[in-house]
Design a protein around this motif. Structure first.
Motif, PDB file in Angstrom:
ATOM      1  N   ALA A 227       1.842  -4.613  -8.411  1.00 36.28           N
ATOM      2  CA  ALA A 227       1.765  -5.772  -7.511  1.00 36.28           C
ATOM      3  C   ALA A 227       1.057  -5.386  -6.215  1.00 36.28           C
ATOM      4  O   ALA A 227       1.240  -4.299  -5.687  1.00 36.28           O
ATOM      5  N   SER A 228       0.242  -6.296  -5.714  1.00 37.03           N
ATOM      6  CA  SER A 228      -0.432  -6.115  -4.429  1.00 37.03           C
ATOM      7  C   SER A 228       0.413  -6.749  -3.329  1.00 37.03           C
ATOM      8  O   SER A 228       1.183  -7.663  -3.589  1.00 37.03           O
ATOM      9  N   TYR A 229       0.230  -6.268  -2.115  1.00 30.86           N
ATOM     10  CA  TYR A 229       0.978  -6.801  -0.985  1.00 30.86           C
ATOM     11  C   TYR A 229       0.022  -7.308   0.076  1.00 30.86           C
ATOM     12  O   TYR A 229      -1.110  -6.840   0.193  1.00 30.86           O
ATOM     13  N   ARG A 230       0.494  -8.267   0.846  1.00 32.87           N
ATOM     14  CA  ARG A 230      -0.321  -8.927   1.855  1.00 32.87           C
ATOM     15  C   ARG A 230       0.541  -9.199   3.086  1.00 32.87           C
ATOM     16  O   ARG A 230       1.740  -9.406   2.980  1.00 32.87           O
ATOM     17  N   TYR A 231      -0.103  -9.204   4.260  1.00 30.83           N
ATOM     18  CA  TYR A 231       0.612  -9.529   5.487  1.00 30.83           C
ATOM     19  C   TYR A 231       0.785 -11.038   5.628  1.00 30.83           C
ATOM     20  O   TYR A 231      -0.083 -11.811   5.249  1.00 30.83           O
TER      21      TYR A 231
ATOM     22  N   GLU B 272      -0.392  -3.150   1.727  1.00 27.11           N
ATOM     23  CA  GLU B 272      -0.004  -2.380   0.555  1.00 27.11           C
ATOM     24  C   GLU B 272       0.469  -0.977   0.943  1.00 27.11           C
ATOM     25  O   GLU B 272       1.496  -0.492   0.461  1.00 27.11           O
ATOM     26  N   ASN B 273      -0.270  -0.327   1.850  1.00 26.15           N
ATOM     27  CA  ASN B 273       0.131   1.012   2.287  1.00 26.15           C
ATOM     28  C   ASN B 273       1.414   0.970   3.106  1.00 26.15           C
ATOM     29  O   ASN B 273       2.265   1.845   2.965  1.00 26.15           O
ATOM     30  N   LEU B 274       1.573  -0.026   3.966  1.00 21.70           N
ATOM     31  CA  LEU B 274       2.812  -0.137   4.746  1.00 21.70           C
ATOM     32  C   LEU B 274       4.007  -0.327   3.822  1.00 21.70           C
ATOM     33  O   LEU B 274       5.056   0.300   4.012  1.00 21.70           O
TER      34      LEU B 274
END
Length: 130
Positions: A53-57, A88-90
């Motif tokens: 899964a990708s993450y977004r702010y 994603e890195n956070l």
């Protein structure tokens, strides 16, 4: 995606949410439904393994210019410079920190992140594209 219709110079009054990162669909940017092994996008039907899964702010703010108060939400990579890393890195750093510290409850790390974001944004003036 909508284009910028105007610019608004305003100060951040408060942070409206305490979760600044969300699992996002790569196709439509909607929030993904995650379980321990899979993800599913209810909007476009995209599925995959949870680990991919990708993450977004997503940062919701209450802001004020000289005359009015506004609720505004800032999405995506435009927040990378403020956080210093991609969403994603956070997310990965937060997960690694929680695992290494042995925390079963993540309230303390979440509280520290909220305090850092409040310090960075509240009382500061920004130009928002609306």
């Amino acid at each position: 995606m909508n284009s910028v219709q105007g610019l608004l110079a305003a100060s951040v009054i408060s942070i409206q949410n305490s979760c600044f990162i969300y699992p996002a669909c790569q196709n439509c940017f909607s929030r993904l439904i995650l379980d321990s092994r899979r993800f599913n996008c209810l909007k476009c039907g995209c599925t995959g393994e949870a680990k991919d899964a990708s993450y977004r702010y997503r940062l919701s703010l209450k802001i004020a210019d000289t005359n009015d108060l506004f609720d505004i939400t800032v999405f995506g990579s435009c927040l990378d410079p403020f956080f210093g890393v991609t969403a994603e890195n956070l997310q990965r750093y937060i997960q690694d920190f929680n695992q290494l510290s042995g925390e079963t409850r993540t309230e303390s790390s979440a509280r520290a992140l909220v305090q850092a974001v409040e310090t960075c944004f509240i009382g500061k003036r920004f130009i928002f594209g609306v």
